[in-house]
Design an enzyme around this catalytic site. Structure first.
Site, mmCIF file in Angstrom:
data_model
loop_
_atom_site.group_PDB
_atom_site.id
_atom_site.type_symbol
_atom_site.label_atom_id
_atom_site.label_comp_id
_atom_site.label_asym_id
_atom_site.label_seq_id
_atom_site.Cartn_x
_atom_site.Cartn_y
_atom_site.Cartn_z
ATOM 1 N N TRP A 213 -47.012 -12.865 -54.701
ATOM 2 C CA TRP A 213 -46.926 -13.535 -55.989
ATOM 3 C C TRP A 213 -47.945 -14.673 -56.039
ATOM 4 C CZ3 TRP A 213 -44.725 -18.590 -57.156
ATOM 5 C CH2 TRP A 213 -44.692 -18.853 -58.527
ATOM 6 N N ASP A 380 -42.562 -16.402 -75.584
ATOM 7 C CA ASP A 380 -42.141 -15.927 -74.268
ATOM 8 C C ASP A 380 -40.630 -16.087 -74.101
ATOM 9 O OD1 ASP A 380 -42.252 -15.703 -71.117
ATOM 10 O OD2 ASP A 380 -44.298 -15.292 -71.788
ATOM 11 N N ASP A 381 -40.171 -16.185 -72.892
ATOM 12 C CA ASP A 381 -38.749 -16.154 -72.533
ATOM 13 C C ASP A 381 -37.966 -17.256 -73.252
ATOM 14 O OD1 ASP A 381 -36.389 -15.632 -71.247
ATOM 15 O OD2 ASP A 381 -37.130 -16.047 -69.227
ATOM 16 N N ARG A 457 -34.074 -14.212 -58.555
ATOM 17 C CA ARG A 457 -34.223 -15.042 -59.766
ATOM 18 C C ARG A 457 -32.912 -15.083 -60.568
ATOM 19 N NH1 ARG A 457 -37.122 -14.963 -65.146
ATOM 20 N NH2 ARG A 457 -38.241 -16.929 -65.302
ATOM 21 N N LYS A 490 -44.761 -8.227 -74.530
ATOM 22 C CA LYS A 490 -44.939 -8.510 -73.105
ATOM 23 C C LYS A 490 -43.675 -8.057 -72.392
ATOM 24 C CE LYS A 490 -45.892 -12.210 -69.753
ATOM 25 N NZ LYS A 490 -46.126 -13.665 -69.592
ATOM 26 N N ASP A 492 -41.684 -7.695 -69.089
ATOM 27 C CA ASP A 492 -41.675 -8.353 -67.784
ATOM 28 C C ASP A 492 -40.633 -7.731 -66.854
ATOM 29 O OD1 ASP A 492 -42.458 -10.154 -65.855
ATOM 30 O OD2 ASP A 492 -42.173 -11.925 -67.113
ATOM 31 N N MET A 493 -40.827 -7.937 -65.548
ATOM 32 C CA MET A 493 -39.868 -7.533 -64.513
ATOM 33 C C MET A 493 -39.984 -8.551 -63.386
ATOM 34 S SD MET A 493 -39.830 -4.295 -61.969
ATOM 35 C CE MET A 493 -38.387 -3.840 -61.024
ATOM 36 N N ASN A 494 -38.954 -9.363 -63.185
ATOM 37 C CA ASN A 494 -39.107 -10.545 -62.354
ATOM 38 C C ASN A 494 -38.361 -10.530 -61.029
ATOM 39 O OD1 ASN A 494 -40.971 -12.413 -63.578
ATOM 40 N ND2 ASN A 494 -39.538 -12.568 -65.282
ATOM 41 N N CYS A 538 -45.929 -6.651 -67.324
ATOM 42 C CA CYS A 538 -45.934 -7.800 -66.414
ATOM 43 C C CYS A 538 -44.799 -7.606 -65.428
ATOM 44 C CB CYS A 538 -45.751 -9.098 -67.204
ATOM 45 S SG CYS A 538 -45.571 -10.583 -66.183
ATOM 46 N N ASP A 560 -49.508 -14.491 -62.345
ATOM 47 C CA ASP A 560 -48.980 -15.742 -62.890
ATOM 48 C C ASP A 560 -49.875 -16.923 -62.528
ATOM 49 O OD1 ASP A 560 -46.845 -14.559 -64.120
ATOM 50 O OD2 ASP A 560 -45.378 -15.075 -62.585
#
Length: 803
Positions: A213, A380-381, A457, A490, A492-494, A538, A560
């Protein structure tokens, strides 16, 4: 167009690999290329007593057999109906044809007819896109050719199909494997690679991308030892740790010269690559689904398809290999609706506000973005559920009306009225334990019954093996896309996967692969009916930067980490295998949040321009000079966007190890842009050379520096040597003056032919500890320049060309 791939059937029915490399004359005698075996090698097993020189361990093969004397790493492991792992695949038949062989459930390279069909639909519906690539009508109108070779086990009715597709204009071959069980009993698959390739060693060096990361795409070169070198992912995705792409090259190869082979995999899950050099100097390469934890029950009458692999070769160095793969991705991987279509300049809300935003803040950010020439604002989030931090809300899609009293539709309308498009962040594959979805359906989460799951997370993964989960995601995301004017998503996968288990699977060894198949189904169902929505994938940055995702997502958030000096190695590494138009690349604040490094606004732009440009910080805090500079950056990028995103990209060998040189050349060769980057300033290091390539040797060009201004704060106490009065370096007056006044940096301009420029341009004197004037190049630590090279159009020549 420029390569040959040659194989033959041996007298015992195996498939021997003869040649992969420069194009050979059709019908030529290739005996000089064949690996010779005149005597028995000690320590080997003869395949058949009738020929003492015939050992599978000594052959270069297209596919091999198990338990028959080939002791190298094998591309498959099957538990046969008799319980053994022994199987002997020999040639049965070959079929040649035109067009694609469909791959069900997995993405594959597409031909240009898919794009033409999309263009026809647009034409019929009256729609058009002014940003669409103007070379669509000139695209090579040739369907790919394919070759299907069927190999059959000598004992059981089990077959392997080797499927080759030839993309001649890109000098690319795609390969994949299908296993067909026509026997009366089940077969257990423990390993099945997508391709296997054997080559005679030419002092090969392995080039791969590793990282973590905020440190993705790090280029690593390994001189092949005798033995096995392998890398891959076990995290549930293609991983920032080891990208699926890799290359091998002769040790003498560099960016511009030498023989280089490139490989990649159209897959987004756990993968592995093996490169083995045997004690006899044979190199075996393969890649495919990672066998770690993999087990697939193949019942009688069923077949299993491995993902598609990509192979290319160039004798023009690493750049030549990259150009083949870049064109292949542009033409045959990204969704047809986005081929050659310019990507918008965006501003993202994340580093401006994180979770702490409301409608008023977003509209102020949008107003600033519009005034600078930015085209798209991305929220975004934090827009849904009780999502005020990263501990809750994932899986819920109800709008947070405390933050957004007009809802998403009202916000999008207000942003559209400012002349901006609107984009939205999603993380659809995840679920928070503190969410309405988890309270209603805890069985939707990936976790082992009876065990406490580990969180990443503060979240769990949704089980995409379950059809109900896939339906929930498709309906939830699709509803928002249909109700809100959204032009960009976008996705995402975190987190990595842990505690893998699915309540719908009998064989848990199928989980990882079925998850990825489920993901592809979800993406297909959401975005195929909405082809004009720009999807940017992402996964905590570049944790899932692969060809599988690019089949749905024309661009991917590369990392990031937006520090430009870090991005030099991140994007430089990724550029080996992926074109600039696939890389999300933003200008961030300074000092940067991941490194605390100070860099100039110019350097941040000079890096971000080599990709899909965006800005990711609070635009409301800009001073007058910064606003002016960003507006100029955006104007420059828009003027040259097609070259930046779709030109031919070169990594140029630097003359010094503290310099990095990039160049991109427009398809017609009439425009080029070069980036010149300095990492650390060195004292009195002497003259600087700007290397260039890819230009028409006979064409006359004008090379000019993109104008720069120097911030006063960079000079510290030295500023007193330029001013009539003395000012303390920490004087607030100096900082205040710096908001309104800058000094000019060196600007150079030359007129020369392409041949002259390609031997290298001697640049103005670099700052060497004394003196400043407008001709001195003031780079300092992490400084940069950008050079525009434009063809000088000769009207008389144009008239002659027209005649």
């Amino acid at each position: 167009s420029n390569i040959s791939y040659i194989m033959r059937k041996t007298k015992f029915g195996h498939l021997e690999h003869i040649w992969f490399g420069e194009r050979m004359p059709v019908g030529a005698d290739v005996d000089s290329l064949v690996l010779k075996h005149s005597v028995t090698a000690g320590g080997t097993v003869n395949y058949d007593e009738s020929d003492e020189t015939y050992s599978l361990d000594l052959l270069t093969l297209e596919w091999t057999s198990a338990g028959k004397g080939d002791f190298r790493v094998l591309p498959f492991e099957l538990v046969m109906p008799d319980g053994s792992r022994v199987c002997d695949f020999v040639f049965e038949q070959a079929e040649q044809g035109v067009g694609l062989v469909p791959l069900i459930g997995l993405p594959q390279a597409h031909d240009l007819s898919a794009e033409r069909n999309h263009a026809l639909v647009e034409e019929i519906s009256g729609g058009s896109d002014d940003n669409a690539c103007d070379d669509r009508d000139n695209a090579t109108d040739v369907n790919p050719e394919h070759l299907i070779i069927t190999m059959r086990d000598r004992v059981y009715d089990i077959r392997i199909k080797l499927i080759y597709t030839l993309w001649s204009e890109c000098d690319v071959i795609t390969r994949r494997v299908e296993l067909i069980n026509d026997s009366d009993s089940a077969v257990e698959i423990r390993r099945l690679m997508s391709f296997m390739l054997d080559l005679a060693d030419r002092r090969f060096v392995l080039t791969s991308l590793h990282g973590s990361w905020i440190r993705e795409g790090q280029r690593q070169e390994t001189v092949l030892p005798v033995g096995i070198v392998s890398s891959g992912s076990t995290t549930g995705n293609s991983s920032h740790r080891h990208n699926p792409a890799f290359a091998i090259a002769e040790r003498s190869a560099d960016e511009m010269h030498g023989r280089v082979y490139g490989f990649n995999l159209i897959y987004s899950g756990n993968h592995i690559k093996f490169v083995e050099k045997s004690e006899f100097g044979l190199v075996r390469l393969m890649s495919g689904i990672n066998p770690d934890g993999f087990c697939w029950h193949l019942a009688a009458g069923e077949k299993f398809a491995a993902p598609e692999a990509v192979l290319t070769f160039s004798d023009q160095g690493y750049n030549g290999m990259s150009h083949n793969l870049h064109r292949f991705v542009h033409d045959h991987i990204i969704p047809p609706a986005w081929r050659g279509r310019e990507r918008p300049i965006l501003a993202n809300s994340w580093e401006a506000y994180y979770f702490n935003f409301n409608q008023s803040k977003l509209l102020r950010l949008a107003k600033q973005a519009a005034s600078l020439g930015i085209e798209l604002l991305v929220l975004d989030d934090g827009w849904f559920g009780k999502r005020n931090d990263d501990r809750s809300g994932l899986g819920d899609y109800n709008i947070n009306t405390r933050k957004l009293p007009s809802g998403l539709s009202g916000l999008a309308t207000k942003i559209n009225n400012m002349g901006l498009q609107f984009g939205l962040w999603f993380e659809p594959e995840m679920i928070s334990p503190d969410s309405d979805l988890y309270r209603a359906h805890p069985e939707y989460a990936v976790q082992v019954p009876g065990r406490d799951p580990s969180l990443g997370r503060h979240q769990l993964v949704l089980d995409l093996c379950q059809p109900e989960v896939r339906d929930y995601i498709v309906e939830s995301v699709g509803k928002i896309l249909d109700e809100v004017a959204i032009s960009y998503v976008k996705w995402d996968m975190n987190r990595h996967m842990s505690d893998v288990f699915s309540v719908v699977l009998k064989e848990q060894g199928e989980f990882y692969h079925r998850y990825i198949i489920g993901l592809y189904e979800v993406l297909e169902r959401i975005f195929k009916p909405r082809p004009d929505v720009l999807l940017e994938s992402c996964a905590s940055g570049g944790n899932r930067f692969d060809l599988g995702m690019l089949c749905f997502s024309p661009q991917i958030w590369t990392s990031d980490n937006i520090d430009p000096i870090e991005r030099l190695t991140i994007q430089g590494g990724m550029s080996l295998f992926y074109p600039l138009s696939t890389m999300g690349s933003h200008v961030a604040d300074s000092p940067h949040s991941q490194t605390l490094r100070h860099t100039t606004l110019a350097t941040r732009f000079h890096l971000a321009a080599f990709g899909c440009l965006g800005y990711e910080f609070n635009l409301n805090f800009l001073n007058r000079l910064q606003r002016k500079e960003i507006a100029e950056q955006i104007e420059f990028y828009k003027k040259h966007r097609r070259t930046f995103q779709f030109g031919r990209f070169y990594r140029l060998p630097p003359a010094k190890d503290n310099k990095i040189h990039w160049q991109v050349v427009a398809e017609d060769g009439r425009e080029s842009i070069a980036g010149y980057y300095q990492t650390w300033q060195r004292a009195a290091e002497g003259c600087d050379l700007l290397p260039l390539t890819g230009l028409d040797p006979r064409q006359t060009y004008r090379l000019s520096t993109r104008p720069l201004r120097l911030e006063l704060e960079r000079f510290g106490g030295l500023i007193n040597h330029m001013l009539p009065v003395q000012i303390k370096p920490d004087n607030p007056l100096l900082r205040l003056t710096g908001k309104f006044y800058t000094l000019p940096d060196s600007a150079e301009s030359y007129t020369a032919t392409g041949r002259q420029l390609q031997v290298g341009v001697m640049l103005n004197t670099h700052y060497s500890g004394t003196g400043y004037n407008s001709n001195v190049r003031m780079l300092g630590d992490f400084g940069s320049h950008m050079y525009l090279i434009e063809a000088i159009i000769d009207k008389q020549s144009n008239q002659e060309d027209a005649q």
